[in-house]
Write an enzyme that holds these catalytic residues in place. Structure first.
Site, PDB file in Angstrom:
ATOM      1  N   SER A  21      -0.399  -1.142  -4.074  1.00 23.54           N
ATOM      2  CA  SER A  21      -0.880  -1.610  -5.378  1.00 23.54           C
ATOM      3  C   SER A  21       0.173  -1.325  -6.441  1.00 23.54           C
ATOM      4  O   SER A  21       1.210  -0.706  -6.171  1.00 23.54           O
ATOM      5  CB  SER A  21      -2.207  -0.922  -5.753  1.00 23.54           C
ATOM      6  OG  SER A  21      -2.014   0.478  -5.892  1.00 23.54           O
ATOM      7  N   THR A  32      -1.396  -0.809 -14.369  1.00 26.26           N
ATOM      8  CA  THR A  32      -1.703  -0.463 -12.986  1.00 26.26           C
ATOM      9  C   THR A  32      -2.972   0.385 -12.987  1.00 26.26           C
ATOM     10  O   THR A  32      -3.515   0.719 -14.041  1.00 26.26           O
ATOM     11  CB  THR A  32      -0.564   0.347 -12.339  1.00 26.26           C
ATOM     12  OG1 THR A  32      -0.533   1.658 -12.922  1.00 26.26           O
ATOM     13  CG2 THR A  32       0.783  -0.335 -12.541  1.00 26.26           C
ATOM     14  N   SER A  50       8.424   8.577 -14.504  1.00 23.62           N
ATOM     15  CA  SER A  50       7.482   8.169 -15.546  1.00 23.62           C
ATOM     16  C   SER A  50       7.961   8.674 -16.893  1.00 23.62           C
ATOM     17  O   SER A  50       8.710   9.661 -16.976  1.00 23.62           O
ATOM     18  CB  SER A  50       6.093   8.745 -15.248  1.00 23.62           C
ATOM     19  OG  SER A  50       5.228   8.611 -16.355  1.00 23.62           O
ATOM     20  N   TYR A 100       1.319  16.538 -13.498  1.00 21.51           N
ATOM     21  CA  TYR A 100       1.940  15.211 -13.401  1.00 21.51           C
ATOM     22  C   TYR A 100       3.242  15.190 -14.192  1.00 21.51           C
ATOM     23  O   TYR A 100       4.278  14.730 -13.693  1.00 21.51           O
ATOM     24  CB  TYR A 100       0.977  14.154 -13.921  1.00 21.51           C
ATOM     25  CG  TYR A 100       1.501  12.737 -13.848  1.00 21.51           C
ATOM     26  CD1 TYR A 100       1.734  12.127 -12.617  1.00 21.51           C
ATOM     27  CD2 TYR A 100       1.747  11.992 -15.000  1.00 21.51           C
ATOM     28  CE1 TYR A 100       2.202  10.819 -12.538  1.00 21.51           C
ATOM     29  CE2 TYR A 100       2.203  10.683 -14.928  1.00 21.51           C
ATOM     30  CZ  TYR A 100       2.435  10.104 -13.702  1.00 21.51           C
ATOM     31  OH  TYR A 100       2.895   8.826 -13.622  1.00 21.51           O
ATOM     32  N   LYS A 140       6.914  14.672 -12.368  1.00 21.29           N
ATOM     33  CA  LYS A 140       7.798  13.568 -12.740  1.00 21.29           C
ATOM     34  C   LYS A 140       9.092  14.077 -13.366  1.00 21.29           C
ATOM     35  O   LYS A 140      10.166  13.484 -13.176  1.00 21.29           O
ATOM     36  CB  LYS A 140       7.064  12.616 -13.694  1.00 21.29           C
ATOM     37  CG  LYS A 140       5.933  11.839 -13.023  1.00 21.29           C
ATOM     38  CD  LYS A 140       6.433  11.020 -11.841  1.00 21.29           C
ATOM     39  CE  LYS A 140       5.365  10.146 -11.230  1.00 21.29           C
ATOM     40  NZ  LYS A 140       5.859   9.364 -10.077  1.00 21.29           N
TER      41      LYS A 140
END
Length: 271
Positions: A20, A194, A146, A159, A163
């Site tokens: 995805s 997304t 990111s 997160y 990243k």
């Protein structure tokens, strides 16, 4: 390039997180007659759907579903893919999972899972494939990081850390491999439409189920994928995509006046 395609010199690719989002969009963009794609992700059904689309475009596709957080499964997948013919010339480390929960309220198991999927998994697969790339004197490694790597946005502590670790590791690897025939690139998406925010883990490890409004207004996956591929063709180590004026201001503040950015982030509602 009259047909609108972006031409890369390699013909075999391994894309993690290929079921995805940006990963699936990269697979579609790379699918062409003669291209071999290895697609990984947790969902067998979604992987097969993307694989079917890519086969219709002329690619040979192998779908290998596994959980990136499972180190044993990662190792098995790497061994299987390396034994394939052809072995991947390009590794795109796109698998990732985000977070929506304060650091204090997030279970350590959630922190560990995010680091395994977003950082350690990418490092392990890179180390598995890099020797064969150096031996062939050809290859490419891509890490999809990111904007979270660049600023301490609340509710995303692990997160952000994962990243940022990606950015540091693969940036260092790019410098170490300078002068070889293996290129390394770090993609830094901003706001891309997304499901990453809906799939983000809460402090207890459940999916958040909510779409970030900034993401819902972001660029589509195809645009992000094309930006990334064009950046690779151009030889850029850092490839930015989906950066809105708001994100550009945040990046400026993070670089020039981080204290001001901290005060802003402490006083705005973040989802």
């Amino acid at each position: 390039m009259t047909d609108g395609r972006i031409y890369l010199p390699w013909r075999s690719y391994w894309i993690t997180g290929g079921s995805s989002g940006i990963g699936a969009s990269l697979a579609r963009e790379l699918a062409a007659s003669g291209t071999t794609l290895y697609l990984s992700g947790r969902s067998s059904q979604r992987l097969e759907e993307v694989a079917g689309e890519c086969r219709e475009r002329g690619a040979t596709v192998h779908a290998l579903p596994f959980d990136m957080a499972d180190a044993n499964a990662r190792g098995r997948a790497a061994r299987e893919i390396l034994s394939g013919d052809p072995a991947p010339e390009v590794l795109i480390n796109n698998a990732g999972i985000s977070q929506r929960g304060t650091a204090a309220e997030t279970d350590f198991a959630v922190d560990r899972r995010i680091m395994e999927v977003d950082f350690l998994g990418a490092v392990e697969l890179t180390k598995a494939l890099l020797p064969s790339m150096l031996e062939r004197d050809s290859g490419c490694i891509v890490a999809v990081s990111s904007v979270a790597a660049l600023a301490p946005v609340p509710l995303r502590s692990s997160y952000n850390a994962a990243k940022a670790a990606q950015l540091a590791f693969f940036g260092t690897l790019a410098n170490e491999l300078a002068g070889t025939a293996v290129s390394v690139h770090v993609a830094i998406p901003g706001f891309v439409r997304t499901a990453v925010s809906r799939n983000a883990l809460t402090g207890s490890g459940d999916a958040s189920g909510a779409m970030d409004p900034n993401q819902s207004g972001g660029i589509d996956g195809k645009t992000a994928a094309r930006d990334i591929l064009q950046g690779i063709v151009a030889g850029r180590t850092r490839i930015f995509t989906g950066f809105t004026p708001k994100l550009r201001i945040m990046l400026f503040l993070a670089r020039r006046v981080p204290g001001l950015l901290d005060r802003i982030l402490q006083n705005v509602e973040v989802r």
